[in-house]
Enzyme design. Structure first.
Site, PDB file in Angstrom:
ATOM      1  NE  ARG A  68     -25.059  16.646  30.697  1.00  0.00           N
ATOM      2  CZ  ARG A  68     -24.148  17.553  30.327  1.00  0.00           C
ATOM      3  NH1 ARG A  68     -23.028  17.688  31.023  1.00  0.00           N
ATOM      4  NH2 ARG A  68     -24.343  18.293  29.251  1.00  0.00           N
ATOM      5  NE  ARG A  97     -17.886  25.996  25.643  1.00  0.00           N
ATOM      6  CZ  ARG A  97     -18.506  25.542  26.736  1.00  0.00           C
ATOM      7  NH1 ARG A  97     -17.967  25.668  27.918  1.00  0.00           N
ATOM      8  NH2 ARG A  97     -19.679  24.955  26.618  1.00  0.00           N
ATOM      9  NE  ARG A 143     -26.720  21.004  30.143  1.00  0.00           N
ATOM     10  CZ  ARG A 143     -25.408  21.256  30.161  1.00  0.00           C
ATOM     11  NH1 ARG A 143     -24.689  20.954  31.243  1.00  0.00           N
ATOM     12  NH2 ARG A 143     -24.819  21.812  29.125  1.00  0.00           N
ATOM     13  CE  LYS A 150     -16.631  21.681  29.614  1.00  0.00           C
ATOM     14  NZ  LYS A 150     -17.245  20.709  28.688  1.00  0.00           N
TER      15      LYS A 150
HETATM   16  N1  LIG Z   1     -20.187   6.424  31.038  1.00  0.00           N
HETATM   17  C1  LIG Z   1     -19.440   7.425  31.546  1.00  0.00           C
HETATM   18  N2  LIG Z   1     -20.024   8.598  31.829  1.00  0.00           N
HETATM   19  C2  LIG Z   1     -19.240   9.573  32.346  1.00  0.00           C
HETATM   20  C3  LIG Z   1     -17.847   9.415  32.582  1.00  0.00           C
HETATM   21  N3  LIG Z   1     -17.371  10.571  33.097  1.00  0.00           N
HETATM   22  C4  LIG Z   1     -18.414  11.419  33.174  1.00  0.00           C
HETATM   23  N4  LIG Z   1     -19.542  10.807  32.736  1.00  0.00           N
HETATM   24  C5  LIG Z   1     -20.905  11.324  32.604  1.00  0.00           C
HETATM   25  O1  LIG Z   1     -20.935  12.011  31.369  1.00  0.00           O
HETATM   26  C6  LIG Z   1     -21.834  13.124  31.429  1.00  0.00           C
HETATM   27  C7  LIG Z   1     -21.069  14.375  31.044  1.00  0.00           C
HETATM   28  O2  LIG Z   1     -20.129  14.685  32.076  1.00  0.00           O
HETATM   29  P1  LIG Z   1     -19.987  16.178  32.603  1.00  0.00           P
HETATM   30  O3  LIG Z   1     -18.985  16.148  33.705  1.00  0.00           O
HETATM   31  O4  LIG Z   1     -21.326  16.736  32.873  1.00  0.00           O
HETATM   32  O5  LIG Z   1     -19.350  16.809  31.284  1.00  0.00           O
HETATM   33  P2  LIG Z   1     -19.066  18.330  30.919  1.00  0.00           P
HETATM   34  O6  LIG Z   1     -17.831  18.330  30.108  1.00  0.00           O
HETATM   35  O7  LIG Z   1     -19.069  19.158  32.155  1.00  0.00           O
HETATM   36  O8  LIG Z   1     -20.321  18.632  30.026  1.00  0.00           O
HETATM   37  P3  LIG Z   1     -20.948  20.036  29.573  1.00  0.00           P
HETATM   38  O9  LIG Z   1     -21.605  20.653  30.777  1.00  0.00           O
HETATM   39  O10 LIG Z   1     -21.950  19.646  28.536  1.00  0.00           O
HETATM   40  O11 LIG Z   1     -19.883  20.867  28.993  1.00  0.00           O
HETATM   41  C8  LIG Z   1     -22.389  13.131  32.855  1.00  0.00           C
HETATM   42  O12 LIG Z   1     -23.635  12.459  32.847  1.00  0.00           O
HETATM   43  C9  LIG Z   1     -21.338  12.342  33.658  1.00  0.00           C
HETATM   44  O13 LIG Z   1     -21.913  11.712  34.790  1.00  0.00           O
HETATM   45  C10 LIG Z   1     -17.251   8.141  32.270  1.00  0.00           C
HETATM   46  O14 LIG Z   1     -16.054   7.901  32.442  1.00  0.00           O
HETATM   47  N5  LIG Z   1     -18.099   7.207  31.752  1.00  0.00           N
HETATM   48  N1  LIG Z   2     -18.078  30.196  28.018  1.00  0.00           N
HETATM   49  C1  LIG Z   2     -19.325  29.717  27.793  1.00  0.00           C
HETATM   50  C2  LIG Z   2     -19.822  28.652  28.518  1.00  0.00           C
HETATM   51  C3  LIG Z   2     -21.091  28.185  28.262  1.00  0.00           C
HETATM   52  N2  LIG Z   2     -21.856  28.798  27.325  1.00  0.00           N
HETATM   53  C4  LIG Z   2     -23.236  28.340  27.053  1.00  0.00           C
HETATM   54  O1  LIG Z   2     -23.680  27.423  28.059  1.00  0.00           O
HETATM   55  C5  LIG Z   2     -23.948  26.152  27.477  1.00  0.00           C
HETATM   56  C6  LIG Z   2     -23.621  25.055  28.426  1.00  0.00           C
HETATM   57  O2  LIG Z   2     -22.260  25.129  28.812  1.00  0.00           O
HETATM   58  P1  LIG Z   2     -21.489  23.844  29.372  1.00  0.00           P
HETATM   59  O3  LIG Z   2     -20.117  24.337  29.740  1.00  0.00           O
HETATM   60  O4  LIG Z   2     -22.281  23.377  30.553  1.00  0.00           O
HETATM   61  O5  LIG Z   2     -21.466  22.862  28.252  1.00  0.00           O
HETATM   62  C7  LIG Z   2     -23.146  26.145  26.184  1.00  0.00           C
HETATM   63  O6  LIG Z   2     -23.658  25.245  25.204  1.00  0.00           O
HETATM   64  C8  LIG Z   2     -23.354  27.592  25.739  1.00  0.00           C
HETATM   65  O7  LIG Z   2     -24.656  27.780  25.236  1.00  0.00           O
HETATM   66  C9  LIG Z   2     -21.350  29.850  26.616  1.00  0.00           C
HETATM   67  O8  LIG Z   2     -22.036  30.402  25.747  1.00  0.00           O
HETATM   68  N3  LIG Z   2     -20.079  30.312  26.846  1.00  0.00           N
END
Ligand SMILES: Nc1nc2c(ncn2[C@@H]2O[C@H](COP(=O)(O)OP(=O)(O)OP(=O)(O)O)[C@@H](O)[C@H]2O)c(=O)[nH]1
Ligand SMILES: Nc1ccn([C@@H]2O[C@H](COP(=O)(O)O)[C@@H](O)[C@H]2O)c(=O)n1
Length: 223
Positions: free
Chosen positions: A126, A92, A159, A18
């Site tokens: 990550r 969410r 994290r 995301k």
């Molecule tokens: N190997 C790989 N890693 C990826 C890809 N796209 C994103 N990532 C990595 O995967 C991890 C998760 O990506 P995010 O963009 O942080 O995902 P998110 O959905 O925002 O995660 P949350 O904050 O936990 O909800 C990061 O370390 C990114 O750099 C991909 O296509 N391949």
């Molecule tokens: N609507 C939400 C969004 C996030 N949280 C809390 O933050 C943590 C990290 O969120 P990411 O979107 O970066 O994955 C998630 O695990 C929750 O603890 C939330 O409570 N409600």
């Protein structure tokens, strides 16, 4: 093309990309995105009783109660009334979606469907720069120098909620809470789902979808 302000949301399980996709949209379409997770980390990590309580939810991979996150997000969105909205990770739950309905009519919802094993691999690799929220991945987008943020030179950290136990809890919780939210947006005809294991393959479809709503400022390949 209509000049109406965009009200868009990117949803998906932890690690689905995301933040990565929102960052690309933000650059390609010249807008800012608001990550609810990053916003919580910034707003509530600063101390105080409420901060300490919220910290416990985040560290354990649990969702902060609806009324807490909703109050924070609605207040922030009110400040951004004159801007495009691109929300990452909010709403969410159905309760959060209903609260969002109270202040806007969403134009589109992007849902990222990524296999479970891929999510686990991504999250274990990550690394983040806490102050800015910049995200790296040892396989996908490594920093120029290992363990160090490209822009500030400050140390990168993993994290707390990317520990395997917390990841498992977050993924379980995500599924239960997200299902009714997806159903709601599907029934309204605004849900666009993208499946795959690579952000680079999903990205062109997301770019095309966004281009139909808002003029790009950068070509697709220059995200
Ligand atoms: N190997 C790989 N890693 C990826 C890809 N796209 C994103 N990532 C990595 O995967 C991890 C998760 O990506 P995010 O963009 O942080 O995902 P998110 O959905 O925002 O995660 P949350 O904050 O936990 O909800 C990061 O370390 C990114 O750099 C991909 O296509 N391949
Ligand atoms: N609507 C939400 C969004 C996030 N949280 C809390 O933050 C943590 C990290 O969120 P990411 O979107 O970066 O994955 C998630 O695990 C929750 O603890 C939330 O409570 N409600």
């Amino acid at each position: 093309m209509a000049s109406k302000l965009l009200r868009a949301v990117v949803l998906g399980p932890p690690g689905s990309g995301k933040g990565t996709v929102c960052e690309r949209i933000a650059r390609s379409f010249g807008l800012q995105h608001l990550s609810s997770g990053q916003f919580l980390r910034e707003s509530l990590g600063g101390g105080g009783e409420a901060g300490a309580l919220a910290q416990q939810y985040l560290e354990r991979g649990l969702l902060v109660p609806d009324h807490v996150i909703t109050r924070l997000m609605v207040a922030e969105l009110e400040k951004r009334r004159e801007q495009h909205w691109l929300l990452d990770g909010f709403p969410r739950t159905l309760g959060q979606a209903e609260a969002l309905d109270g202040i806007c009519q969403l134009d589109l919802v992007i849902s990222l469907n990524i296999p479970f094993e891929t999510l686990k691999d991504r999250l274990s690799a990550r690394w983040v720069h806490p102050a800015s929220g910049r995200v790296y991945n040892m396989d996908f987008n490594p920093p120029h120098t290992q363990g160090v943020d490209d822009l500030t030179g400050e140390p990168l950290v993993q994290r707390e909620d990317d520990r395997p136990e917390a990841v498992a809890a977050r993924l379980r919780k995500y599924k239960d809470a997200a299902k009714p939210v997806m159903e709601l947006y599907k029934s309204r005809g605004i849900l666009h789902s993208f499946s795959g294991t690579e952000t680079n393959k999903i990205w062109p479809y997301v770019y095309t979808l966004l281009s139909s709503r808002i003029p790009p400022v950068l070509p697709e390949e220059e995200h």
